[in-house]
Scaffold this active site. Structure first.
Site, PDB file in Angstrom:
ATOM      1  N   TRP A   1     -26.483   5.170  21.829  1.00 36.02           N
ATOM      2  CA  TRP A   1     -27.144   4.181  22.533  1.00 36.02           C
ATOM      3  C   TRP A   1     -26.524   3.552  23.681  1.00 36.02           C
ATOM      4  O   TRP A   1     -26.764   3.464  24.806  1.00 36.02           O
ATOM      5  CB  TRP A   1     -27.965   3.232  21.891  1.00 36.02           C
ATOM      6  N   HIS A   2     -25.346   3.269  23.118  1.00 36.13           N
ATOM      7  CA  HIS A   2     -24.353   2.388  24.193  1.00 36.13           C
ATOM      8  C   HIS A   2     -23.826   3.307  25.484  1.00 36.13           C
ATOM      9  O   HIS A   2     -23.338   2.610  26.442  1.00 36.13           O
ATOM     10  CB  HIS A   2     -23.023   1.852  23.475  1.00 36.13           C
ATOM     11  N   GLY A   3     -23.678   4.575  25.389  1.00 34.81           N
ATOM     12  CA  GLY A   3     -23.239   5.126  26.580  1.00 34.81           C
ATOM     13  C   GLY A   3     -23.048   6.672  26.329  1.00 34.81           C
ATOM     14  O   GLY A   3     -22.846   7.078  25.097  1.00 34.81           O
TER      15      GLY A   3
ATOM     16  N   PHE B   1     -25.193  -0.262  30.051  1.00 38.31           N
ATOM     17  CA  PHE B   1     -25.884   0.523  29.012  1.00 38.31           C
ATOM     18  C   PHE B   1     -27.315   0.372  29.156  1.00 38.31           C
ATOM     19  O   PHE B   1     -28.085   1.382  28.387  1.00 38.31           O
ATOM     20  CB  PHE B   1     -25.427  -0.100  27.778  1.00 38.31           C
TER      21      PHE B   1
END
Length: 480
Positions: free
Chosen positions: A325-327, A480
């Site tokens: 999800w963060h990147g 993000f």
């Protein structure tokens, strides 16, 4: 528009005055004004991004109402799947398409074949990961019959785009924030003044701590070959404070600004670096995302019930998805995997819920056991943060290899560090330790702290921000 910009300093009081003194007599007009202000705030970066958030809002508003009109379980499930496909599809295209294309190319090259995938020349829309999960919470809760679909399109669009938390959270649940748009808001002086204190504390964390740490972190990570192991550890520690003060600073400002407008957002950070194990850390770090994954992914998968193999599977799924999800970078996936490894022994030994109270509760100082637990948890968290900060996995492993070398036992050899900033970090830790059972670091008891003392404190913090504040930098989580 950045919270730490002149633009926002002008924007906020104008919106505040119009909100309370012009539109306050009509709730619909007030919500419409908030919606327009939120679109101005978001479109300040690039007005083209507005089309995406409007489209996402319209899709989920329509799907929610269609679910409410249907009694068919199959149709309701089909509508939920449509919402998931549209929202996650948009997120996938804008955030992950080029990552998968590059990964496929590398996989084919590794196997001795040649494969060229087309790249998309697109800019990642600011905050898309945050508002996508926020709108999904609405359709999922409507599907589960935990929330009635709203017929008020203005309220729904304002809920999705609410400017204080639009770009980097907290990721609000529809069940908490959406009903607040349907109730008349009354200005509360005490709540507003505490909101101002929270904003001030958030600005201190961002402008003074995070942005100054960034200077040293960038130098050490970009030139890690030139430094000994202890200096690289220092770089990891400074990044831990950078990302905490950057992200929790944003959350403090977002929550504080929301309180100025009569809204209550969920707490997103609860002094996570005072955690005694990694499970406690994840109950205190980015709470809105952690609980989102818990409620909408971990529990539906079976959570901590079932066989040991299923428990292990669920732990790795939730941490790997959280990392992804963060990147779109393998470093985030490795970061998630590492945190899953940290968490696993606690879960298998049923010790992941033993530290649910505030550390050293009722005491000024922690005991030696608690200090050692906090130290170990912070150290392994710093090691994981190195993957989060590194440009790629190879960079992270090279950095760690240099860190855990013989030079680890030498004194740090980075000469550019200003010891004043180390003193400010220590001051931050002391203040947050003393306030660890409060909502934020600058929450004050106004009944026994006199007004002159309070204002003296505010003036000191403002002066520190002015004197030691670094150049304007975007918040880390904007990417993000």
């Amino acid at each position: 528009m950045l919270f730490n910009s002149i633009d926002f300093v002008i924007f906020l009081p104008i919106v505040f005055l119009l909100y309370w003194f012009v539109t306050n007599r009509n709730l619909k007009l007030q919500n419409l004004f908030l919606l327009i202000a939120s679109y101005v705030f978001y479109g300040w970066w690039d007005w083209r991004f507005l089309s995406l958030i409007i489209f996402s809002s319209l899709v989920d508003y329509t799907i929610g109402n269609l679910m409410g009109q249907s009694k068919s379980g199959l149709k309701r499930k089909s509508l939920l799947i449509l919402s998931l496909c549209v929202n996650l599809g948009l997120l996938g295209v804008f955030k992950y398409y080029n990552f998968f294309a590059e990964s496929f190319e590398q996989a084919f090259t590794f196997m001795g074949s040649t494969f060229h995938a087309n790249r998309l020349n697109i800019v990642l829309p600011v905050g898309i990961s945050f508002y996508t999960f926020q709108t999904l919470s609405y359709t999922i809760d409507v599907y589960r019959n935990k929330l009635e679909p709203t017929k008020n399109i203005i309220s729904f669009f304002a809920f999705v785009s609410f400017f204080p938390q639009l770009v980097a959270g907290p990721i609000e649940r529809a069940s908490n924030l959406l009903p607040q748009f349907s109730k008349k808001r009354v200005f509360n002086y005490h709540i507003a003044t505490d909101g101002m204190r929270q904003i001030l504390w958030g600005l201190f964390k961002k402008i003074v701590i995070a942005d100054n740490c960034a200077v040293y972190v960038n130098e050490i990570f970009d030139n890690y070959q030139d430094y000994n192991g202890s200096t690289l550890l220092l770089g990891g520690i400074l990044f831990a404070f950078q990302i905490y003060c950057d992200f929790s600073g944003y959350s403090d400002i977002a929550i504080g600004v929301s309180r100025l407008f009569g809204f209550n957002l969920m707490k997103n950070f609860a002094f996570p670096y005072f955690s005694r194990d990694i499970a406690e850390f994840w109950r205190r770090w980015h709470i809105s995302l952690s609980t989102w994954f818990r409620d909408y992914l971990y529990i539906p998968l079976g959570g901590s019930k079932g066989s040991t193999s299923k428990k292990i599977r669920n732990i790795f799924i939730i941490f790997l998805v959280s990392g992804f999800w963060h990147g779109a970078n393998w470093t985030f996936i490795v970061w998630g995997f590492l945190n899953a490894l940290y968490f696993l022994p606690l879960m298998l030994l049923n010790k992941n819920r033993i530290n649910t109270n505030t550390v050293a509760e009722g005491n000024l100082f922690a005991n030696m056991k608690e200090i050692s637990q906090i130290g170990i948890t912070f150290f392994i968290t710093v090691i994981a943060w190195i993957f989060f900060r590194a440009e790629n996995v190879s960079h992270a492993f090279s950095y760690l290899g240099s860190l855990f070398s013989r030079s680890f036992f030498e004194l740090p050899n980075y000469q550019g560090l200003n010891f004043i900033y180390l003193g400010l970090i220590i001051a931050l830790v002391v203040v947050e330790w003393l306030q660890r059972n409060k909502e934020h670091g600058l929450e004050l008891n106004t009944t026994w702290i006199s007004k002159p003392v309070r204002w003296s404190l505010y003036i000191v913090i403002i002066l520190v921000i002015v004197v030691f504040g670094n150049s304007q930098q975007e918040f880390i989580y904007f990417q993000f």
